[in-house]
Enzyme design. Structure first.
Site, PDB file in Angstrom:
ATOM      1  N   PHE A  12      -9.083  -6.267   8.953  1.00 56.74           N
ATOM      2  CA  PHE A  12      -8.069  -7.223   8.469  1.00 56.74           C
ATOM      3  C   PHE A  12      -6.645  -6.793   8.840  1.00 56.74           C
ATOM      4  O   PHE A  12      -5.948  -7.442   9.634  1.00 56.74           O
ATOM      5  CB  PHE A  12      -8.241  -7.373   6.954  1.00 56.74           C
ATOM      6  CG  PHE A  12      -7.096  -7.991   6.218  1.00 56.74           C
ATOM      7  CD1 PHE A  12      -6.448  -9.136   6.690  1.00 56.74           C
ATOM      8  CD2 PHE A  12      -6.661  -7.430   5.008  1.00 56.74           C
ATOM      9  CE1 PHE A  12      -5.388  -9.704   5.990  1.00 56.74           C
ATOM     10  CE2 PHE A  12      -5.608  -7.999   4.303  1.00 56.74           C
ATOM     11  CZ  PHE A  12      -4.964  -9.126   4.794  1.00 56.74           C
ATOM     12  N   ALA A  34     -15.304   1.063  14.987  1.00 53.58           N
ATOM     13  CA  ALA A  34     -16.762   1.206  14.999  1.00 53.58           C
ATOM     14  C   ALA A  34     -17.479  -0.128  14.836  1.00 53.58           C
ATOM     15  O   ALA A  34     -18.707  -0.176  14.907  1.00 53.58           O
ATOM     16  CB  ALA A  34     -17.196   2.160  13.886  1.00 53.58           C
ATOM     17  N   PHE A  78      -5.757   3.097  10.533  1.00 49.29           N
ATOM     18  CA  PHE A  78      -6.142   2.079   9.548  1.00 49.29           C
ATOM     19  C   PHE A  78      -7.624   2.180   9.184  1.00 49.29           C
ATOM     20  O   PHE A  78      -8.025   1.688   8.126  1.00 49.29           O
ATOM     21  CB  PHE A  78      -5.945   0.662  10.117  1.00 49.29           C
ATOM     22  CG  PHE A  78      -4.524   0.214  10.270  1.00 49.29           C
ATOM     23  CD1 PHE A  78      -3.855  -0.409   9.231  1.00 49.29           C
ATOM     24  CD2 PHE A  78      -3.850   0.380  11.477  1.00 49.29           C
ATOM     25  CE1 PHE A  78      -2.553  -0.854   9.375  1.00 49.29           C
ATOM     26  CE2 PHE A  78      -2.549  -0.063  11.635  1.00 49.29           C
ATOM     27  CZ  PHE A  78      -1.901  -0.679  10.586  1.00 49.29           C
ATOM     28  N   THR A 121      -3.130   3.558   0.410  1.00 48.55           N
ATOM     29  CA  THR A 121      -3.116   2.519  -0.618  1.00 48.55           C
ATOM     30  C   THR A 121      -2.419   2.990  -1.893  1.00 48.55           C
ATOM     31  O   THR A 121      -2.402   4.198  -2.184  1.00 48.55           O
ATOM     32  CB  THR A 121      -4.575   2.123  -0.951  1.00 48.55           C
ATOM     33  OG1 THR A 121      -4.590   1.323  -2.121  1.00 48.55           O
ATOM     34  CG2 THR A 121      -5.453   3.349  -1.204  1.00 48.55           C
ATOM     35  N   ASP A 122      -1.916   2.040  -2.665  1.00 47.93           N
ATOM     36  CA  ASP A 122      -1.329   2.385  -3.969  1.00 47.93           C
ATOM     37  C   ASP A 122      -2.394   2.822  -4.972  1.00 47.93           C
ATOM     38  O   ASP A 122      -2.076   3.403  -6.014  1.00 47.93           O
ATOM     39  CB  ASP A 122      -0.515   1.212  -4.534  1.00 47.93           C
ATOM     40  CG  ASP A 122      -1.314  -0.070  -4.724  1.00 47.93           C
ATOM     41  OD1 ASP A 122      -2.516  -0.101  -4.389  1.00 47.93           O
ATOM     42  OD2 ASP A 122      -0.726  -1.057  -5.216  1.00 47.93           O
ATOM     43  N   GLU A 123      -3.681   2.560  -4.655  1.00 49.66           N
ATOM     44  CA  GLU A 123      -4.747   2.898  -5.613  1.00 49.66           C
ATOM     45  C   GLU A 123      -4.883   4.391  -5.833  1.00 49.66           C
ATOM     46  O   GLU A 123      -5.530   4.818  -6.791  1.00 49.66           O
ATOM     47  CB  GLU A 123      -6.090   2.358  -5.129  1.00 49.66           C
ATOM     48  CG  GLU A 123      -6.136   0.863  -5.125  1.00 49.66           C
ATOM     49  CD  GLU A 123      -7.548   0.342  -5.031  1.00 49.66           C
ATOM     50  OE1 GLU A 123      -8.489   1.101  -5.305  1.00 49.66           O
ATOM     51  OE2 GLU A 123      -7.686  -0.830  -4.677  1.00 49.66           O
ATOM     52  N   TYR A 148     -13.771   4.784  -3.722  1.00 48.59           N
ATOM     53  CA  TYR A 148     -12.871   4.374  -2.624  1.00 48.59           C
ATOM     54  C   TYR A 148     -11.505   5.041  -2.773  1.00 48.59           C
ATOM     55  O   TYR A 148     -11.014   5.705  -1.847  1.00 48.59           O
ATOM     56  CB  TYR A 148     -12.717   2.846  -2.594  1.00 48.59           C
ATOM     57  CG  TYR A 148     -11.495   2.393  -1.817  1.00 48.59           C
ATOM     58  CD1 TYR A 148     -11.410   2.583  -0.436  1.00 48.59           C
ATOM     59  CD2 TYR A 148     -10.404   1.789  -2.461  1.00 48.59           C
ATOM     60  CE1 TYR A 148     -10.279   2.193   0.281  1.00 48.59           C
ATOM     61  CE2 TYR A 148      -9.279   1.398  -1.757  1.00 48.59           C
ATOM     62  CZ  TYR A 148      -9.216   1.598  -0.385  1.00 48.59           C
ATOM     63  OH  TYR A 148      -8.100   1.210   0.315  1.00 48.59           O
ATOM     64  N   LYS A 152      -9.517   7.887  -0.435  1.00 45.13           N
ATOM     65  CA  LYS A 152      -8.197   7.688   0.176  1.00 45.13           C
ATOM     66  C   LYS A 152      -7.219   8.769  -0.320  1.00 45.13           C
ATOM     67  O   LYS A 152      -6.414   9.278   0.460  1.00 45.13           O
ATOM     68  CB  LYS A 152      -7.648   6.295  -0.150  1.00 45.13           C
ATOM     69  CG  LYS A 152      -8.396   5.138   0.493  1.00 45.13           C
ATOM     70  CD  LYS A 152      -8.344   5.128   2.017  1.00 45.13           C
ATOM     71  CE  LYS A 152      -6.968   4.838   2.581  1.00 45.13           C
ATOM     72  NZ  LYS A 152      -7.015   4.656   4.057  1.00 45.13           N
TER      73      LYS A 152
END
Ligand code: NAD
Ligand code: DAU
Length: 332
Positions: A12, A34, A78, A121-123, A148, A152
């Site tokens: 994306f 991939a 990414f 990511t902000d996560e 996840y 990260k």
């Protein structure tokens, strides 16, 4: 002109980044991807072949990564397993791609003294209470909730260590929730849009009060390009566009734009460990690099995205049934 190696460029955000770079700079781009369930060559159709090349392969393939990093000026990373719900079903590919893949890229960047940008990511910061007036900053302690976000977070910490211990010329960006064209239909906004197109009622996890800080994918990518061109080595930049909305509001807005009653959705079981709220303070990015979001009106960005899914059914249709089958197995 620089030669950019873009990992995950068939996904994306990566595919939108490739289009953004080719349209807004004279850099040449090689994509390494991939082509997992989340990667699509159709997201990269019609690009100018003189400045664009595609290589199919994994970021975990040390020899391939070494050759490609050596042949490029900058690596923009990414590639990832990116979906929380999948990480709850099976964390193992998240460990491989997000941790081992990042390790291989950092080692190659170290060997070849090559510039590296890490997309995150902000996560990694965990979540905020709904009534907390604060937002995430570059100083917020790491506190990930899901496999996840833990993977990260681990990859970000490796980047910081490779900068400090080995002098790798790296930067990190942590962005909030993206929306826009070419997003996989497993994710919240495209899942609901394509369900409505199919006459299926949207699914809201729990009460739907969880808040996400939405940013258009082109605004994210403009910030990443700015950091690559002008960011300070070793620094982390948070990317966000002041776009906080709860999920219930977003579903109701999608239904309204698509001409449906605002209550035409169903509540389903909540996601285990579901983060309550993310919110980004992007002051550093704005002040240091002069970045500003172009898509500051979420409703019109959402309407453009809905139009894109209406007009590009040939892109998303092949992945819709298998995605919904996977959700059905989870009871959604
Ligand atoms: P995505 O799932 O749409 O795309 C991931 C891409 O990576 C796919 O093309 C896939 O084929 C590729 N890939 C997966 N494993 C690979 C491997 N081992 N080797 C090479 N390629 C591989 O993801 P996305 O939403 O575009 O996210 C891209 C990056 O941005 C991720 O690092 C993610 O953590 C980060 N991010 C995403 C968001 C968001 O809202 N989607 C927000 C902030 C940060
Ligand atoms: O914050 C950045 C992160 O945003 C990225 O790091 C991730 O890669 C990206 O997937 C996204 O994570 P979220 O878990 O926030 O996104 P998702 O689209 O899965 O869900 C958004 C919100 O909507 C979340 O609160 C869960 C909820 N949801 C999701 C789905 C798929 C629903 O209510 N119903 C759904 O059907």
């Amino acid at each position: 002109m620089s030669k950019l190696l873009v990992t995950g460029g068939a996904g994306f955000i990566g595919s939108n980044f490739v289009r953004h770079v080719l349209a807004n700079s004279d850099h040449a781009v090689t994509v390494l991807d991939a082509l997992t369930y989340a990667g699509h060559l159709s997201s990269l159709a019609d690009l100018p072949s003189s400045r664009f090349r595609f290589v199919e392969g994994s970021v975990c393939d040390a020899a391939l990564v070494d050759d490609l990093v050596a042949a490029h000026d900058v690596t923009v990373h990414f590639a990832a397993e990116s979906h929380n719900d999948n990480s709850l079903r099976d964390p193992s590919p998240f460990i491989q791609t997000n941790l081992v893949g990042t390790f291989e890229l950092l080692e190659a960047a170290r060997r070849h003294d090559s510039r590296y940008h890490h997309v995150s990511t902000d996560e990694v910061y965990g979540d905020l209470a709904l009534n907390d007036p604060s937002r995430f900053t570059e100083q917020t302690p790491y506190n990930p909730s899901s496999p996840y976000s833990a993977s990260k977070a681990g990859s970000d910490l490796m980047v910081r260590a490779w900068v400090r211990s080995f002098g790798v010329r790296a930067t990190i960006s942590n962005c909030s929730n993206n929306y826009g064209p070419y997003q996989h239909v497993e994710k919240f906004i495209p899942r609901q849009i394509t369900n409505i197109i199919d006459g299926v009622r949207p699914r809201l996890y729990g009460a739907g009060l969880n808040v996400r800080d939405w940013i258009h994918v082109d605004d994210h990518n403009a910030a990443v390009l700015g950091i690559i061109d002008r960011g300070r080595i070793g620094e982390t930049y948070l990317i966000g566009a002041d776009g906080e909305h709860n999920n219930k509001t977003v579903i109701e807005e999608i239904l309204r734009i698509m001409g449906q009653p605002a209550d035409a959705y169903d509540h389903v079981d909540d996601r285990p460990g579901h983060d309550l709220r993310y919110a980004i303070d992007a002051t550093k990015l704005r002040e240091e690099l002069g970045w500003r979001p172009r898509y500051s009106d979420f409703e019109s960005g959402l309407a453009m995205t809905i139009n894109w899914y209406r007009e590009n059914e040939g892109w998303w249709r092949p992945m819709k049934a298998s995605t919904e089958q996977a959700y059905a197995k989870m009871g959604h």
